[in-house]
Enzyme design. Structure first.
Site, PDB file in Angstrom:
ATOM      1  N   GLU A 160     -15.120   4.348  13.109  1.00 23.80           N
ATOM      2  CA  GLU A 160     -15.478   5.539  12.331  1.00 23.80           C
ATOM      3  C   GLU A 160     -16.863   5.444  11.708  1.00 23.80           C
ATOM      4  OE1 GLU A 160     -12.344   6.053   9.423  1.00 23.80           O
ATOM      5  OE2 GLU A 160     -10.823   5.764  10.979  1.00 23.80           O
TER       6      GLU A 160
ATOM      7  N   ASP B 230       4.565   0.038  14.835  1.00 23.13           N
ATOM      8  CA  ASP B 230       3.247  -0.033  15.485  1.00 23.13           C
ATOM      9  C   ASP B 230       3.360  -0.102  17.002  1.00 23.13           C
ATOM     10  OD1 ASP B 230       2.006  -0.087  13.063  1.00 23.13           O
ATOM     11  OD2 ASP B 230       0.851  -1.904  13.433  1.00 23.13           O
TER      12      ASP B 230
ATOM     13  N   ILE C 261     -14.539   0.250  11.915  1.00 22.88           N
ATOM     14  CA  ILE C 261     -15.777   0.104  12.693  1.00 22.88           C
ATOM     15  C   ILE C 261     -16.012   1.343  13.553  1.00 22.88           C
ATOM     16  CG2 ILE C 261     -16.906  -1.257  14.499  1.00 22.88           C
ATOM     17  CD1 ILE C 261     -15.277  -3.703  13.442  1.00 22.88           C
TER      18      ILE C 261
ATOM     19  N   ARG D 212     -20.406  -5.268   8.926  1.00 18.67           N
ATOM     20  CA  ARG D 212     -21.572  -4.841   8.138  1.00 18.67           C
ATOM     21  C   ARG D 212     -22.537  -6.011   7.937  1.00 18.67           C
ATOM     22  NH1 ARG D 212     -17.397  -2.138   4.035  1.00 18.67           N
ATOM     23  NH2 ARG D 212     -16.504  -4.168   4.544  1.00 18.67           N
TER      24      ARG D 212
ATOM     25  N   ASP E 212     -17.164  -9.752   9.121  1.00 16.64           N
ATOM     26  CA  ASP E 212     -17.406  -8.382   8.662  1.00 16.64           C
ATOM     27  C   ASP E 212     -18.580  -7.780   9.421  1.00 16.64           C
ATOM     28  OD1 ASP E 212     -18.429  -6.101   7.123  1.00 16.64           O
ATOM     29  OD2 ASP E 212     -16.989  -6.718   5.590  1.00 16.64           O
TER      30      ASP E 212
ATOM     31  N   GLY F 259     -11.235  -1.998  14.186  1.00 15.69           N
ATOM     32  CA  GLY F 259     -11.309  -2.490  12.818  1.00 15.69           C
ATOM     33  C   GLY F 259     -11.453  -3.994  12.902  1.00 15.69           C
TER      34      GLY F 259
ATOM     35  N   LYS G 297       0.864  -1.190   0.000  1.00 16.10           N
ATOM     36  CA  LYS G 297       0.000   0.000   0.000  1.00 16.10           C
ATOM     37  C   LYS G 297       0.893   1.230   0.000  1.00 16.10           C
ATOM     38  CE  LYS G 297      -3.800  -1.964   2.669  1.00 16.10           C
ATOM     39  NZ  LYS G 297      -4.320  -2.062   4.025  1.00 16.10           N
TER      40      LYS G 297
END
EC number: 2.7.2.1
Length: 396
Positions: free
Chosen positions: A332, A146, A330, A283, A281, A208, A15
């Site tokens: 946010e 981290d 999650i 959602r 997930d 998350g 990324k």
């Protein structure tokens, strides 16, 4: 003006975000997926438009070359010389690194030495570092860990109640993770509250697929929910979070699994996926729960319950709290989870507004103006934190 790349290299992915600093403008971002395969996917966003290409990308060095070529092709840079600094996310710095650091051969060696603490992540992070060194050998590079933010935890927070020599000989202790995110959102919260961070007691909830809570007092992490590994703490998407350690031999005996197989279950088949039997997930779980699926609702309740308990625990640890922060996918975006977590916290001065709580993915106060404890939603920005550290350490 300096152009700084923020890089997060996974075992088969890369990324990236390119910033113009110190303005903190995002010039482009994207991801290379399926590195090492003939059908690798290169995605880049230019002027808000997504461009995608499927091609063979044999290794990370090839991915880096392709990324730099694309930056020139799309007119984002004119030559490689315009890249002034590179920041690499590194998951585990052990006790060796309490801050980000300029990368040297010695630093790489030290990262290798702590890689056994993060065998899935650190080797991939190192591959990314090496790939950029190959292509841009003279550009200053910074490793951002981290774990570094949590190195301010006192012994009573980071030690396990095991024989002390396990710590001195084997480095067994709580390290904590998501440090770059916790650092960013707590600094941002202080700005939004208009108060010096040195005066604040903050609880940061990074929620998350992986989730961790941090107690941040005076800008320093004094405790966090993840432990020696990111498996500890709250229940997560597929991770169990804290369990009774005696369950491991018990499960082995009952199922005939090996220790490694049980750990695999705890890491990949537990948490909300394990409880719901549907999905990791959130959602999917919210949708199923709304349709009356009891186990989906149970998974959400367990997730929120564990976070709720950490908030109470950390408020006690700091003798009070000034603000609670929700961040990551999650934190946010899920008004359902935030509501479940905050439910019943009025006793400690948390009064939140159900209307304001409908916010998704942007900075907002969701507490009433009169609430003694403020509640904020702050989208995390680990990449920006990485770019800032490059500017600071490379003197750009």
């Amino acid at each position: 003006m300096a152009k700084v790349l923020a890089i997060n290299a996974g075992s088969s992915s890369l990324k990236f975000q390119l910033f113009e600093m110190p303005a903190e403008t995002v010039l482009t971002k994207g991801v290379v997926e399926r590195i090492g395969f003939d059908d690798a996917i290169f995605t880049i966003v230019v002027n808000g438009e997504k461009h995608q290409e499927v091609t063979a990308i044999p290794d990370h060095a090839a991915a880096v070359k392709m990324l730099l070529d694309k930056l020139i092709r799309y007119g984002i840079i004119r030559s490689f010389d315009e890249i002034d600094g590179i920041g690499h996310r590194v998951v585990h710095g052990g006790e060796k690194f309490s801050d980000s650091v300029l990368i040297t051969e010695d630093v790489i060696k030290q990262i290798e030495e702590v890689s056994e603490l993060a065998p899935l992540h650190n080797p991939a992070n190192l591959v990314g570092i090496r790939a950029f060194q190959e292509v841009l050998p003279d550009v200053p590079a910074v490793a951002v860990f981290d774990t570094a933010f949590h190195q301010t935890m006192p012994e009573q927070s980071f030690l396990y109640s095991l024989p002390y020599e396990y710590y001195t000989k084997f480095g067994i202790r709580k390290y904590g993770f998501h440090g770059t995110s916790h650092k960013y959102v707590t600094q941002r919260a202080a700005e939004l509250l208009g108060r010096p961070i040195e005066q604040l007691r903050l609880i940061s909830c990074h929620l998350g697929n992986g989730a961790s809570i941090a107690a941040v007092e005076g800008g320093k992490s004094i405790d966090t929910s993840m432990g020696f590994t990111p498996l500890a703490g709250v229940a997560m998407g597929t991770r169990s979070g804290n369990i009774d350690p005696a369950l491991i031999p018990y499960i082995m005996e009952k199922t005939g699994m090996t220790a490694d197989e049980v750990i695999e279950v705890l890491n990949k088949k537990s948490g909300m996926l394990g409880l719901s039997g549907i999905s990791s997930d959130l959602r999917d779980l919210e949708k199923a729960a709304a349709e009356g699926n009891e186990r989906a609702e149970l998974a959400l309740e367990v997730f929120a319950n564990r976070i709720h308990k950490y908030i109470g625990s950390y408020a006690a640890r700091m003798c009070g709290v000034d603000a609670i922060i929700f961040t990551a996918g999650i934190g946010e975006n899920s008004e359902v989870v935030r509501a479940k977590v905050l439910r019943g916290l009025e006793f400690m001065g948390v009064y939140w507004d159900p209307i304001l709580n409908k916010v998704r993915g942007k900075e907002a106060f969701i507490s009433y103006p009169h609430s003694p404890v403020k509640v904020l939603v702050i989208p995390t920005n680990e990449e920006l934190m990485i770019a800032r550290d490059v500017m600071r350490l490379a003197n750009l």
